[in-house]
Scaffold this motif. Sequence first.
Motif, PDB file in Angstrom:
ATOM      1  N   VAL A 133       3.565   1.828  -8.761  1.00 45.78           N
ATOM      2  CA  VAL A 133       4.054   2.537  -9.948  1.00 45.78           C
ATOM      3  C   VAL A 133       4.159   4.025  -9.605  1.00 45.78           C
ATOM      4  N   GLU A 134       5.323   4.407  -9.138  1.00 49.28           N
ATOM      5  CA  GLU A 134       5.562   5.819  -8.837  1.00 49.28           C
ATOM      6  C   GLU A 134       5.919   6.586 -10.102  1.00 49.28           C
ATOM      7  N   GLU A 135       6.662   5.930 -10.999  1.00 49.67           N
ATOM      8  CA  GLU A 135       7.002   6.542 -12.286  1.00 49.67           C
ATOM      9  C   GLU A 135       6.340   5.760 -13.418  1.00 49.67           C
ATOM     10  N   GLY A 136       5.707   6.490 -14.315  1.00 47.17           N
ATOM     11  CA  GLY A 136       5.076   5.880 -15.469  1.00 47.17           C
ATOM     12  C   GLY A 136       4.818   6.956 -16.507  1.00 47.17           C
ATOM     13  N   TYR A 137       4.451   6.535 -17.703  1.00 44.65           N
ATOM     14  CA  TYR A 137       4.253   7.480 -18.803  1.00 44.65           C
ATOM     15  C   TYR A 137       2.764   7.740 -19.035  1.00 44.65           C
ATOM     16  N   VAL A 138       2.455   8.969 -19.363  1.00 48.85           N
ATOM     17  CA  VAL A 138       1.098   9.365 -19.714  1.00 48.85           C
ATOM     18  C   VAL A 138       1.145   9.912 -21.132  1.00 48.85           C
TER      19      VAL A 138
ATOM     20  N   ALA B 192       4.377  12.270 -21.442  1.00 56.87           N
ATOM     21  CA  ALA B 192       4.974  12.880 -20.261  1.00 56.87           C
ATOM     22  C   ALA B 192       5.374  11.791 -19.281  1.00 56.87           C
ATOM     23  N   LEU B 193       6.364  12.086 -18.467  1.00 55.95           N
ATOM     24  CA  LEU B 193       6.778  11.172 -17.409  1.00 55.95           C
ATOM     25  C   LEU B 193       6.165  11.637 -16.099  1.00 55.95           C
ATOM     26  N   ALA B 194       5.289  10.821 -15.523  1.00 52.73           N
ATOM     27  CA  ALA B 194       4.739  11.100 -14.205  1.00 52.73           C
ATOM     28  C   ALA B 194       5.678  10.502 -13.165  1.00 52.73           C
ATOM     29  N   GLY B 195       5.821  11.183 -12.055  1.00 51.58           N
ATOM     30  CA  GLY B 195       6.695  10.707 -10.999  1.00 51.58           C
ATOM     31  C   GLY B 195       6.597  11.611  -9.791  1.00 51.58           C
TER      32      GLY B 195
ATOM     33  N   VAL C 271       4.386   1.557 -16.476  1.00 53.21           N
ATOM     34  CA  VAL C 271       3.101   1.517 -17.166  1.00 53.21           C
ATOM     35  C   VAL C 271       2.972   2.722 -18.082  1.00 53.21           C
ATOM     36  N   LEU C 272       2.338   2.522 -19.225  1.00 54.60           N
ATOM     37  CA  LEU C 272       1.988   3.606 -20.145  1.00 54.60           C
ATOM     38  C   LEU C 272       0.473   3.769 -20.125  1.00 54.60           C
TER      39      LEU C 272
ATOM     40  N   ARG D  40      -3.569  18.492 -19.604  1.00 52.31           N
ATOM     41  CA  ARG D  40      -2.726  19.644 -19.239  1.00 52.31           C
ATOM     42  C   ARG D  40      -1.433  19.166 -18.580  1.00 52.31           C
ATOM     43  N   PHE D  41      -1.527  18.086 -17.800  1.00 49.92           N
ATOM     44  CA  PHE D  41      -0.334  17.507 -17.186  1.00 49.92           C
ATOM     45  C   PHE D  41       0.652  17.060 -18.254  1.00 49.92           C
ATOM     46  N   VAL D  42       0.136  16.398 -19.299  1.00 52.22           N
ATOM     47  CA  VAL D  42       1.014  15.931 -20.378  1.00 52.22           C
ATOM     48  C   VAL D  42       1.726  17.105 -21.035  1.00 52.22           C
TER      49      VAL D  42
END
Length: 303
Positions: A176-181, A190-193, A258-259, A280-282
């Motif tokens: 899972v390189e891209e997923g939501y936090v 936020a979209l992590a990637g 994944v969320l 903070r990332f979000v």
Amino acid sequence: MAQVPATKKMKRRALRLAAAVSPALAGKLSPVASERAALALRVATTGRQRPRAEQVLFLIPLVGPHHVGDWEAVIARLAQTLESFRRQQGDWKAVICCQERPPLSAALAADARISWLPFDDPTPGNDKWRKLAALCDHLGKIVTTPSYVMSFDADDMLRDGTVAEMLERQEAGYLVEEGYVMDHATGDVALAGPPTAALPLRKPFWKLCGSCLALHHDPALPQSADFLRKMTQHEHRMFPYLAALAGRTLVPFRRPAVLYVLNHGENFGARRGRVGFKTRFVQRFRIADATEVSQVAEAFPAP
């Protein structure tokens, strides 16, 4: 049993380079237990055709009620996780390891794809990794055909269509390189990637959340279950390295898969005081477009 420390990055590079030449050569570099298991699996699968996976198995180490302040809230989030599985197309099973059988709704309790593995180890302290070890030891009793195995936290959710994607593509493993936090306290997502030129500080999802890797498991190979057991004793940021050491080529999912819901009060990270940087990332990478947020909401059960 505590979490196994990560191998230093320079040592990881050396082991990967050596394994590409010869697993025996890598074995001379003092690998730890998980790395030895990875090398053994690499040897066992070299030249062997990978059989077709027939199902996806989710391993869920559920925190015990004695470790949390709001057991009902924990069960409510578990129910959402399980509902995200029930929305999938394709064959799947989920095994929940916990001291107590979680009191699920009638529909979830009646679903034969969901089972409970009792856990009675009285050792004090965090037991997440002992539960993961117990789940992996349990594989031989519940997995009779080649499958994808994915450890999954009980407060995360799987995107609609992800099981079908795994079973259709038949890759060695999925990352899972891209997923939501999602910050539960604010509702922001936020979209992590992977970082990009425009977003150089963004992090891939697998560095933030443990529900990040699905690996092909062949029950005919004892080295496969042994590797899964030893890999899951590490922090999730070691997963891609160990999979590569085992000769597994990981591919990303086609969509954010994944969320991860954090800051709800009972996160595992919160109990270790490690949620602040994720909130903070979000805020840094918050999705501002209302249409995109709505699309995310449609792909997962509402947290």
